[in-house]
Design an enzyme around this catalytic site. Structure first.
Site, PDB file in Angstrom:
ATOM      1  N   GLU A 116       0.820  -1.218   0.000  1.00  0.00           N
ATOM      2  CA  GLU A 116       0.000   0.000   0.000  1.00  0.00           C
ATOM      3  C   GLU A 116       0.856   1.272   0.000  1.00  0.00           C
ATOM      4  O   GLU A 116       0.368   2.355   0.329  1.00  0.00           O
ATOM      5  CB  GLU A 116      -0.957   0.018   1.207  1.00  0.00           C
ATOM      6  CG  GLU A 116      -1.884  -1.179   1.325  1.00  0.00           C
ATOM      7  CD  GLU A 116      -2.927  -1.304   0.209  1.00  0.00           C
ATOM      8  OE1 GLU A 116      -2.940  -0.439  -0.696  1.00  0.00           O
ATOM      9  OE2 GLU A 116      -3.702  -2.266   0.246  1.00  0.00           O
ATOM     10  N   HIS A 140      -2.918   2.181   8.308  1.00  0.00           N
ATOM     11  CA  HIS A 140      -3.972   1.344   7.708  1.00  0.00           C
ATOM     12  C   HIS A 140      -4.147   0.105   8.571  1.00  0.00           C
ATOM     13  O   HIS A 140      -3.176  -0.585   8.895  1.00  0.00           O
ATOM     14  CB  HIS A 140      -3.568   0.948   6.285  1.00  0.00           C
ATOM     15  CG  HIS A 140      -4.436  -0.108   5.680  1.00  0.00           C
ATOM     16  ND1 HIS A 140      -5.804   0.027   5.533  1.00  0.00           N
ATOM     17  CD2 HIS A 140      -4.138  -1.331   5.161  1.00  0.00           C
ATOM     18  CE1 HIS A 140      -6.299  -1.056   4.968  1.00  0.00           C
ATOM     19  NE2 HIS A 140      -5.313  -1.905   4.731  1.00  0.00           N
ATOM     20  N   HIS A 142      -7.226  -3.233   9.819  1.00  0.00           N
ATOM     21  CA  HIS A 142      -8.415  -4.015   9.440  1.00  0.00           C
ATOM     22  C   HIS A 142      -9.306  -4.218  10.681  1.00  0.00           C
ATOM     23  O   HIS A 142      -9.472  -5.353  11.128  1.00  0.00           O
ATOM     24  CB  HIS A 142      -8.003  -5.386   8.901  1.00  0.00           C
ATOM     25  CG  HIS A 142      -7.226  -5.368   7.618  1.00  0.00           C
ATOM     26  ND1 HIS A 142      -6.654  -6.493   7.070  1.00  0.00           N
ATOM     27  CD2 HIS A 142      -6.948  -4.352   6.752  1.00  0.00           C
ATOM     28  CE1 HIS A 142      -6.048  -6.186   5.926  1.00  0.00           C
ATOM     29  NE2 HIS A 142      -6.206  -4.887   5.724  1.00  0.00           N
ATOM     30  N   GLU A 170     -17.971  12.200  22.344  1.00  0.00           N
ATOM     31  CA  GLU A 170     -16.721  12.893  22.011  1.00  0.00           C
ATOM     32  C   GLU A 170     -16.263  12.677  20.565  1.00  0.00           C
ATOM     33  O   GLU A 170     -15.306  13.303  20.122  1.00  0.00           O
ATOM     34  CB  GLU A 170     -15.631  12.501  22.998  1.00  0.00           C
ATOM     35  CG  GLU A 170     -16.069  12.842  24.412  1.00  0.00           C
ATOM     36  CD  GLU A 170     -14.960  13.276  25.335  1.00  0.00           C
ATOM     37  OE1 GLU A 170     -13.822  12.883  25.101  1.00  0.00           O
ATOM     38  OE2 GLU A 170     -15.264  13.993  26.305  1.00  0.00           O
ATOM     39  N   HIS A 211     -12.899  -3.861   3.681  1.00  0.00           N
ATOM     40  CA  HIS A 211     -11.448  -4.034   3.793  1.00  0.00           C
ATOM     41  C   HIS A 211     -10.885  -3.443   5.092  1.00  0.00           C
ATOM     42  O   HIS A 211     -10.293  -4.174   5.890  1.00  0.00           O
ATOM     43  CB  HIS A 211     -10.771  -3.393   2.572  1.00  0.00           C
ATOM     44  CG  HIS A 211      -9.288  -3.570   2.536  1.00  0.00           C
ATOM     45  ND1 HIS A 211      -8.584  -3.754   1.369  1.00  0.00           N
ATOM     46  CD2 HIS A 211      -8.346  -3.581   3.525  1.00  0.00           C
ATOM     47  CE1 HIS A 211      -7.302  -3.897   1.641  1.00  0.00           C
ATOM     48  NE2 HIS A 211      -7.124  -3.782   2.941  1.00  0.00           N
TER      49      HIS A 211
HETATM   50  P1  13P Z   1       1.082  -5.488   3.077  1.00  0.00           P
HETATM   51  O1  13P Z   1       1.486  -6.754   3.808  1.00  0.00           O
HETATM   52  O2  13P Z   1       1.671  -5.441   1.684  1.00  0.00           O
HETATM   53  O3  13P Z   1       1.369  -4.253   3.873  1.00  0.00           O
HETATM   54  O4  13P Z   1      -0.494  -5.555   2.828  1.00  0.00           O
HETATM   55  C1  13P Z   1      -1.387  -5.691   3.894  1.00  0.00           C
HETATM   56  C2  13P Z   1      -2.692  -5.010   3.644  1.00  0.00           C
HETATM   57  O5  13P Z   1      -3.431  -4.761   4.574  1.00  0.00           O
HETATM   58  C3  13P Z   1      -3.064  -4.655   2.248  1.00  0.00           C
HETATM   59  O6  13P Z   1      -4.180  -3.819   2.213  1.00  0.00           O
HETATM   60 ZN    ZN Z   2      -5.397  -3.918   4.063  1.00  0.00          ZN
END
Ligand code: 13P
Ligand code: ZN
Length: 275
Positions: A116, A140, A142, A170, A211
């Site tokens: 990413e 980023h 999940h 808040e 995602h």
């Molecule tokens: P990477 O292992 O390449 O960082 O990818 C993980 C991910 O969450 C892709 O969206």
């Molecule tokens: Zn991801």
């Protein structure tokens, strides 16, 4: 100074491990990047190599030419960052044009920066400009509850912002600009990076349908805290929707306007629509 002794490295490792402990990083899920300050890079200069081959970023970030970033590696597990930061993370340098990078430290066992990287760097470019240079962290993850909501709420900035704000008093103080939503896209390339960085011009939070989430902030505490706040709010909403689909009472648009006055934030009226 050794890279591993630098304060920015310690903060990065702690944040990666905190994310792992929250359950936001199954397997290699998620990635983290930090735009290193000039004085921080000078302090560790003796450990950096300058002979690795230049590689294409996959997009262009001309305003970031010559900047250094600490990033997680592609396919690396957040749970391993604390155990072996030299193998799971890397310091990269961008060329003057902002189209190529080279590895200066880390990824000791081989590998490349996160897949990413285009999204991280395009977000950094947008947020650096928008914040007058203050924002340095792009994260980023999940987180399960935010992802769950992308199956049951309309994929609209207004709906996600308002529903998340209503779940914790808040929230509008922590993310007064709201959150943006990107419909499902193939991850890891330039297209999703363009879509995400367009939202980052307006927001500090972008949700990727089915995602995960991207957030931006000035430092590790603020950026981790933002991810944590949004996901906690999503968790409450998932619980509320599970118990009964219609709320008996909630925070009203007028309540939000009153809150905005006392907490000195501006809440865009587009999120305070009548339902
Ligand atoms: P990477 O292992 O390449 O960082 O990818 C993980 C991910 O969450 C892709 O969206
Ligand atoms: Zn991801």
């Amino acid at each position: 100074m050794k890279v591993l002794d630098a304060q920015f490295m310690k903060g990065f490792i702690r944040m990666a491990n905190d994310g792992w402990e929250q359950g936001w990083h199954e397997r290699n899920g998620g990635n983290l990047s930090y735009r290193i300050k000039k004085e921080e890079i000078e302090a560790v200069r003796g450990e950096l190599k300058a002979d690795a081959p230049w590689q294409p970023i996959g997009t262009s970030v001309p305003k970031l030419g010559g900047e250094y970033f600490l990033v997680t590696g592609s396919g690396k597990y957040f749970r391993n960052v604390i155990l072996d930061p030299e193998d799971t993370t890397a310091i990269i340098e961008l060329d003057a044009a902002g189209t190529q990078y080279r590895i200066c430290w880390g990824l000791a066992g081989g590998g490349r920066p996160t897949s990413e990287l285009p999204s991280h760097l395009m977000n950094h470019e947008v947020k650096m400009e928008a914040s007058g240079g203050k924002h340095r962290v792009i994260y980023h993850a999940h987180p399960a509850n935010v992802i769950a909501l992308t199956f049951v709420l309309p994929l609209k900035d207004e709906v996600f912002t308002r529903e998340l704000w209503e779940m914790a008093t808040e929230c509008p103080v922590v993310f007064p600009d709201g959150v943006g939503v990107v419909g499902w896209m193939v991850p890891g390339g330039r297209d999703i990076a363009v879509a995400t960085s367009a939202l980052m011009k307006k927001y500090d939070v972008a949700i990727w349908a089915h995602h995960g989430m991207f957030v931006s902030g000035e430092d590790f505490d603020l950026t981790f805290g933002l991810m944590h706040t949004v996901e906690k709010s999503a968790e409450i909403l998932v619980k509320v929707l599970s118990v009964r689909p219609d709320k008996l009472q909630t925070i009203t648009p007028q309540n939000f306007r009153d809150l905005a006055v006392d907490f000195k934030v501006t809440l865009p009226e587009k999120f305070l629509y009548e339902k």
